[in-house]
Scaffold this motif. Sequence first.
Motif, PDB file in Angstrom:
ATOM      1  N   ILE A  90      22.264  22.838  73.171  1.00  0.00           N
ATOM      2  CA  ILE A  90      22.222  21.409  72.831  1.00  0.00           C
ATOM      3  C   ILE A  90      21.193  21.178  71.725  1.00  0.00           C
ATOM      4  O   ILE A  90      21.463  20.476  70.736  1.00  0.00           O
ATOM      5  CB  ILE A  90      21.874  20.567  74.079  1.00  0.00           C
ATOM      6  N   GLY A 130      32.484  13.730  67.016  1.00  0.00           N
ATOM      7  CA  GLY A 130      31.798  13.174  65.851  1.00  0.00           C
ATOM      8  C   GLY A 130      32.773  12.538  64.882  1.00  0.00           C
ATOM      9  O   GLY A 130      32.499  11.474  64.313  1.00  0.00           O
ATOM     10  N   LEU A 157      32.208  18.800  69.996  1.00  0.00           N
ATOM     11  CA  LEU A 157      31.295  17.874  69.338  1.00  0.00           C
ATOM     12  C   LEU A 157      31.800  17.477  67.948  1.00  0.00           C
ATOM     13  O   LEU A 157      31.606  16.327  67.522  1.00  0.00           O
ATOM     14  CB  LEU A 157      29.904  18.488  69.246  1.00  0.00           C
ATOM     15  N   ASN A 215      30.825  23.496  70.129  1.00  0.00           N
ATOM     16  CA  ASN A 215      30.765  22.945  68.769  1.00  0.00           C
ATOM     17  C   ASN A 215      32.060  22.237  68.399  1.00  0.00           C
ATOM     18  O   ASN A 215      32.040  21.186  67.742  1.00  0.00           O
ATOM     19  CB  ASN A 215      30.488  24.056  67.762  1.00  0.00           C
ATOM     20  N   PHE A 245      22.351  22.704  68.379  1.00  0.00           N
ATOM     21  CA  PHE A 245      23.351  21.888  67.691  1.00  0.00           C
ATOM     22  C   PHE A 245      22.694  20.695  67.001  1.00  0.00           C
ATOM     23  O   PHE A 245      23.069  20.345  65.871  1.00  0.00           O
ATOM     24  CB  PHE A 245      24.410  21.397  68.679  1.00  0.00           C
TER      25      PHE A 245
END
Length: 621
Positions: A182, A109, A105, A102, A185
């Motif tokens: 995946i 992001g 990502l 996380n 999330f």
Amino acid sequence: MASTPGILTDWPWKPLRSFKYVLLAPWAIHSSYLYFNGDEEKRDLSYFLIFPFLLVRMLHNQIWISLSRYQTAKGSKRIVDKPIEFEQVDRESSWDDQILFNGLLLYMGRMALKRSENLPFWRTDGVVMTALLHAGPVEFLYYWFHRALHHHFLYSRYHSHHHSSIVSEPITSVTHPFAEHIVYFLLFAIPLLTTVLTETASIVSFSLYVIFIDFMNNMGHCNFELVPKILFIIFPPLKYLIYTPSYHSLHHTQFRTNLSLFMPIYDYIYGTWDKSTESLYENSLSRAKEVPHVVHLSHLTTPQSIYHMRLGFAAVASKPFASKWRLSLLWPFTCLSVIATCFFGRTFVSERNTFKALKLQSWVLPRFNLQYFMEWRREAINNMIEAAILDADKKGVKVLSLGLLNQGKELNEYGELYIQKHPKLKLKLVDGSSLAAAIVVNTIPKGTTQVLLRGHLSKVAYAVADALCQMGLQVGTLYENEYQKLKSKITTNSNNLIVTKITTHKIWIVGDGLEEFEQLNAPKGTIFIPFSQFPPKRLRRDCYYHITPSMKVPSCFENVDSCENWLPRRVMSAWRMAGILHALEGREMHEVGETMLSLEDAWKASLQNGFIPLEISSSSF
């Protein structure tokens, strides 16, 4: 592992093992540099806070793990009685992978979406939108994805990995193959991504949502019920909006029911609600604390031992205790825990086990080794031990065994002090010396004719020396004063006890106080067999060091998922075993002070009850 692992089962950084955290380093360094040394325009608080937030999540999860294990050990409000074993601990040891995933990502992001830069601290509309999007599409989509995971094709390749844990723990909630994470999330990113694109996102909305998911995941996988009944009485529709640990526990035992994420409403709508949900909830809430038959009273050893306890880091506790460099990085928490023990004066339940018809618990005194050697602390420690004994007696415990330094001669005369102060104790107090001596005697390789006895003399040392002299073995000691003390305890064949100045012995029976120079002077290939509770420091690679007096527990000994101090898996110290055997044999006497059982009887009782001796490797001869 799933029964038929599919693609993307393993995490991509699995080969990195403990070094996987290095993946976060560039992002954490870059965000910190921009915040502290960059231009005012490039300073981004939301970017900088990602890494500290990941640490908060790890701490949050660890608190749930410790709380759940402590509560289930006590037995209060426990849901499922089935045991947890090492296999489950190993399978769930990488629970931090999803936090690392996380985090990566979130960093990516932030770099990919311009609108995610410089998020405000708070926006009400963003918090409301996040809540609505979770209650709507996220919960709905998760329900149907979860139903799909229980189809044979996906279940055998992925989701069976999660359901291998019949008895769930908080970290069970994130024990899934990489491919599942995946999808999870992507689902949970719906509110986050939507608020970013609509420019309603904030630091609080992001952090609150993720913490909410962690909180609900951890709570739902606890093996004890903690949602109070009064909430459902005040607001009955709440049962459709929030699940409970017992609700989700049924999913792990029944598999085909209670499939919802956090809101059971979809189970009611689509007919997958388990009819026994309410009865299990009621029964779990009304369950009282468990009263054990046998209690083993131990204590903390080094400051790092707080992490090795079953209530600490599960993966660390599942291996023999050893100082690890990674734990030294936690020195602020270690120091705080040491300070806290100075003010926390009550024992606490650390572990529960079952063996045959016996219910067993381990209690821990919040005191460290060093404190036991401070003469001015002895009275306070004795008072704590005494309070634990009286508490156990009041609860109806049958036998209490004293572990580690809780039964020292200088401290309490091997437990005799408590019997003298409380002659009407109903429980039986055991120091385990007889069994420890019996194990040492029976560990000595067959054919041995002479041994050297070294270390501080104790009740166990005297018993071992006496038994070996009776067996016809020559027992040597290096010092005249020790020879005189030992001779006064030898009942027969005292001529087998000698003073020797030449250390040619290949079998050394050692205890606390073994000097370093003595080890260094031992012949090559010497076998060191400890009679003490603490193992000797290993200074020689050309010698063999046996473990402290202990035996392997039978396969029917349940709920073993942590190691006892420095002992291997499913190996138990003689002092802890002694209390169990005392109860199994129905002995109506205390084994403290100068009282000793027959070593032969103690040894036979251990074998008859299924305990397995640990032999010295033939390669060490």
